[in-house]
Motif scaffolding. Sequence first.
Motif, short mmCIF file in Angstrom:
data_model
loop_
_atom_site.label_atom_id
_atom_site.label_comp_id
_atom_site.label_asym_id
_atom_site.label_seq_id
_atom_site.Cartn_x
_atom_site.Cartn_y
_atom_site.Cartn_z
N VAL A 154 -7.24 16.92 22.33
CA VAL A 154 -6.31 16.69 21.22
C VAL A 154 -5.54 15.37 21.30
O VAL A 154 -4.78 15.05 20.38
CB VAL A 154 -5.29 17.86 21.12
CG1 VAL A 154 -6.01 19.16 20.83
CG2 VAL A 154 -4.44 17.98 22.38
N HIS A 157 -0.33 12.72 22.05
CA HIS A 157 0.83 13.23 21.34
C HIS A 157 0.74 14.74 21.10
O HIS A 157 1.71 15.47 21.31
CB HIS A 157 1.01 12.47 20.01
CG HIS A 157 1.32 11.03 20.20
ND1 HIS A 157 0.34 10.07 20.09
CD2 HIS A 157 2.47 10.39 20.52
CE1 HIS A 157 0.88 8.87 20.33
NE2 HIS A 157 2.17 9.04 20.58
N LYS A 158 -0.41 15.21 20.67
CA LYS A 158 -0.56 16.65 20.43
C LYS A 158 -0.53 17.42 21.75
O LYS A 158 0.03 18.54 21.81
CB LYS A 158 -1.87 16.93 19.70
CG LYS A 158 -1.96 18.33 19.10
CD LYS A 158 -0.94 18.50 17.98
CE LYS A 158 -1.02 19.88 17.35
NZ LYS A 158 -0.03 20.03 16.25
N GLU A 161 3.04 17.93 22.69
CA GLU A 161 3.64 18.95 21.82
C GLU A 161 3.31 20.35 22.32
O GLU A 161 4.18 21.22 22.42
CB GLU A 161 3.15 18.77 20.40
CG GLU A 161 3.66 19.85 19.43
CD GLU A 161 2.96 19.82 18.08
OE1 GLU A 161 2.94 20.87 17.42
OE2 GLU A 161 2.43 18.75 17.70
N LEU A 162 2.04 20.57 22.64
CA LEU A 162 1.61 21.89 23.10
C LEU A 162 2.27 22.27 24.42
O LEU A 162 2.68 23.41 24.62
CB LEU A 162 0.08 21.92 23.25
CG LEU A 162 -0.73 21.79 21.96
CD1 LEU A 162 -2.21 21.64 22.26
CD2 LEU A 162 -0.49 22.99 21.05
N LYS A 167 3.43 26.04 23.15
CA LYS A 167 2.77 26.51 21.94
C LYS A 167 1.70 27.55 22.24
O LYS A 167 0.90 27.39 23.16
CB LYS A 167 2.14 25.32 21.20
CG LYS A 167 1.42 25.67 19.91
CD LYS A 167 2.38 26.00 18.80
CE LYS A 167 1.66 26.16 17.47
NZ LYS A 167 2.56 26.55 16.38
N LEU A 177 -8.10 22.60 15.84
CA LEU A 177 -7.83 21.53 16.81
C LEU A 177 -9.04 21.20 17.67
O LEU A 177 -8.99 20.27 18.48
CB LEU A 177 -6.65 21.92 17.70
CG LEU A 177 -5.27 21.86 17.05
CD1 LEU A 177 -4.21 22.47 17.97
CD2 LEU A 177 -4.90 20.43 16.69
#
Length: 261
Positions: A154, A157-158, A161-162, A167, A177
């Motif tokens: 991913v 950045h993603k 986030e996770l 997440k 994704l």
Amino acid sequence: MNWKTVKLDIMESGVAVLTMNRPETMNSVNDQFCADVQAACKEASENDAVKVLVITGAGKAWSSGGDISLLAKIKDPISAKEIYDASGELVTAIYEIKKPVIAALNGVVAGASVAACMACDLIIASEKARMGFTFMQLAFCPDSGASHFLIQKVGYHKALELLWFGKILNAEEAEKLGFFNKVVPHEECLPEAIRWAEALALQPLMTVGLDKKLLREAVRNDYYQQTELEAMYQVLTWSSEDFKEGCAAFAEKRKPVFKNR
């Protein structure tokens, strides 16, 4: 093959199904589990009757990550490193299998087991599957190679986030994704994974294995290095009986019958 926490069933088609079998703990990872999964992977890897391996979980989870009893053993940096190594060796055992490995993701996968799942080559997921990046809840960094697989899937950045927000992805989100190859109705998860495995078992397995190596090397090679590697592997496949059979079948307008040599 008298394992306490896993089962390995080998079919006549050449497909083997490794079932992680601690349903009472959502197939969480402890010392015995680590040892058994590694032993089962070694058997599948070395057994000539096995062409493709499918990994699934008993009960409601694929694997929920580290067993709390295992984590409770962390008393100092030395014990922490020992536990980390055990978990990492489990993932490595899956990652190093040269044969195709398909995850039949029947339910929850979380923590270190996310890395084990992503170490598989293909992932067929139940509509009930959930993928949890839950390290932050324990104030843990990702381990067992999870960050390696995650950023490839991913991007930077993603991935953060996770990790930072712990997440938990449902099946649809994970498929969008790119984590899952396919999401199917729950009862079709293992049968569909076996169908994919049986189709792969009929392919020229030398080429299948070289494709696996090629794509892994492509992550770190530049264009020139990768094309050189492709050329080398092409020479290897050109010299195989399966290549000659593939050409003959194409010319004769029939399905090829590969013999893996």
